[in-house]
Write an enzyme that holds these catalytic residues in place. Structure first.
Site, mmCIF file in Angstrom:
data_model
loop_
_atom_site.group_PDB
_atom_site.id
_atom_site.type_symbol
_atom_site.label_atom_id
_atom_site.label_comp_id
_atom_site.label_asym_id
_atom_site.label_seq_id
_atom_site.Cartn_x
_atom_site.Cartn_y
_atom_site.Cartn_z
ATOM 1 N N HIS A 268 0.841 -1.204 0.000
ATOM 2 C CA HIS A 268 0.000 0.000 0.000
ATOM 3 C C HIS A 268 0.876 1.255 0.000
ATOM 4 O O HIS A 268 0.653 2.204 0.748
ATOM 5 C CB HIS A 268 -0.960 -0.009 1.193
ATOM 6 C CG HIS A 268 -2.082 -0.986 1.035
ATOM 7 N ND1 HIS A 268 -3.340 -0.632 0.605
ATOM 8 C CD2 HIS A 268 -2.125 -2.328 1.227
ATOM 9 C CE1 HIS A 268 -4.124 -1.705 0.547
ATOM 10 N NE2 HIS A 268 -3.395 -2.754 0.916
ATOM 11 N N TYR B 157 3.902 -5.170 9.474
ATOM 12 C CA TYR B 157 3.835 -3.708 9.461
ATOM 13 C C TYR B 157 5.058 -3.113 10.154
ATOM 14 O O TYR B 157 5.624 -2.121 9.698
ATOM 15 C CB TYR B 157 2.573 -3.223 10.185
ATOM 16 C CG TYR B 157 1.262 -3.475 9.472
ATOM 17 C CD1 TYR B 157 1.166 -4.294 8.358
ATOM 18 C CD2 TYR B 157 0.088 -2.886 9.933
ATOM 19 C CE1 TYR B 157 -0.037 -4.527 7.727
ATOM 20 C CE2 TYR B 157 -1.131 -3.107 9.312
ATOM 21 C CZ TYR B 157 -1.178 -3.933 8.202
ATOM 22 O OH TYR B 157 -2.384 -4.153 7.587
#
Length: 322
Positions: free
Chosen positions: A27, A295
């Site tokens: 992303h 992440y």
């Protein structure tokens, strides 16, 4: 089966999409958003989180994005869009959530996700994934076909504003008596799509559309919680819950402005889905821990990229912003 590490999964993102220093490893292309959440009070009986208290208004910073490592990708290259949010309560506790505009996750475990990513790695000779490897993956993971069909038959949206964004993973709301309630949540748009066709000229049409809409009015989504019935899959994000499950409208997300991600307020936020306030707890879905670790690894690499560009020699083991 192989238990992938966070480093392996992020390496695979880079093998599949390329390396773009300084950007998120998935992303990578996105835009910052800011506004607030106004609670309806209807979820307060199920969770002690202050964000759900009647009449409570909680500041929100977030990000709208598309998947992949390329920050210059064409917006129409995929139908997948993401919405990530950070709510900061009056007591200082935060709730972070990373949602996607897809109905289900392709697979249920970190191992299967890693295998799926490996099957999608481009062949150097063609630049595309090997069809035989993809076929072999879907033959051994038949439930992933639901996602493949959705991906192949869904047109890329012309706007971020018209989409429903889903948590996919299940969580548990915790009430004042310690009772737990398994839920998933969705952001339901108040804007409807009049044109599902994406522009053929502008590669960055999503950010342009967002700016135009916000110049005219704020954008709103309803935060709707879906409560599991006994026997529903709480730890499997690849299974949709039946449509007849109980739904409660928790309130309204109001987005008032957007900012470029290069210097916007979302730039340095790691939207770790395990950053939760009292009153919300993770389920035992194995993908949740996996996502949090990946992440963090992505954030570590971004910080390392930035340090190298500034010539500071930051060590790879430096701690990321939570």
């Amino acid at each position: 089966s192989h238990q992938p590490t966070a480093a392996e999964i992020v390496n695979q993102f880079q093998k599949n999409g390329g390396v773009y220093p300084g950007y998120r490893r998935n992303h990578a292309k996105g835009v910052c958003i800011s506004g607030y959440f106004e609670s309806s009070g209807k979820v307060a009986k199920y969770s002690v989180a202050r964000v759900f208290a009647p009449g409570q208004r909680t500041p929100a910073i977030g990000r709208l994005s598309i998947p992949g490592t390329n920050p210059d990708a064409w917006d129409g290259s995929t139908p997948i869009r993401g919405m990530a949010l950070e709510f900061t309560q009056a007591d200082g506790q935060q709730w972070r959530t990373a949602m996607n505009a897809v109905p289900v996750f392709p697979v249920a475990t970190p191992q299967a996700d890693y295998e799926f990513m490996q099957a999608q790695q481009p062949d150097p000779a063609t630049g595309d994934p090997d069809p035989k490897k993809l076929a072999a993956f879907f033959a051994t993971h038949p439930r992933a076909n639901a996602f493949r069909i959705w991906d192949r038959t869904t047109n890329p949206s012309a706007s971020f504003a018209t989409l429903r964004y889903n948590s996919l993973n299940a969580f548990e709301l915790v009430d004042a008596g310690g009772g737990k309630h398994a839920v998933r949540w969705s952001m339901m748009p108040e804007v409807t799509a009049h044109d599902s066709k994406s522009p053929a000229i502008d590669p960055d049409y999503l950010a342009a559309d967002l700016r135009k809409r916000l110049s005219e009015e704020s954008l709103r989504w309803r935060l709707v919680f879906t409560f599991a019935n006994p026997g529903d899959a709480i730890n499997d994000a690849a299974v949709e819950w039946p449509a007849d499950r109980r739904h409660i409208d928790a309130g309204t997300l109001v987005i008032q402005a957007s900012q470029p991600q290069a210097d916007g307020p979302c730039r340095d936020i790691n939207f770790n889905p395990l950053v939760l306030p009292a009153g919300i707890e993770p389920s035992d879905d194995p993908l949740l821990q996996f996502r949090a670790k990946a992440y963090a690894e992505s954030q570590r690499r971004r910080l390392r990229d930035e340090a190298r560009s500034q010539g500071t020699g930051l060590a790879p083991t430096s701690v990321t912003k939570p």
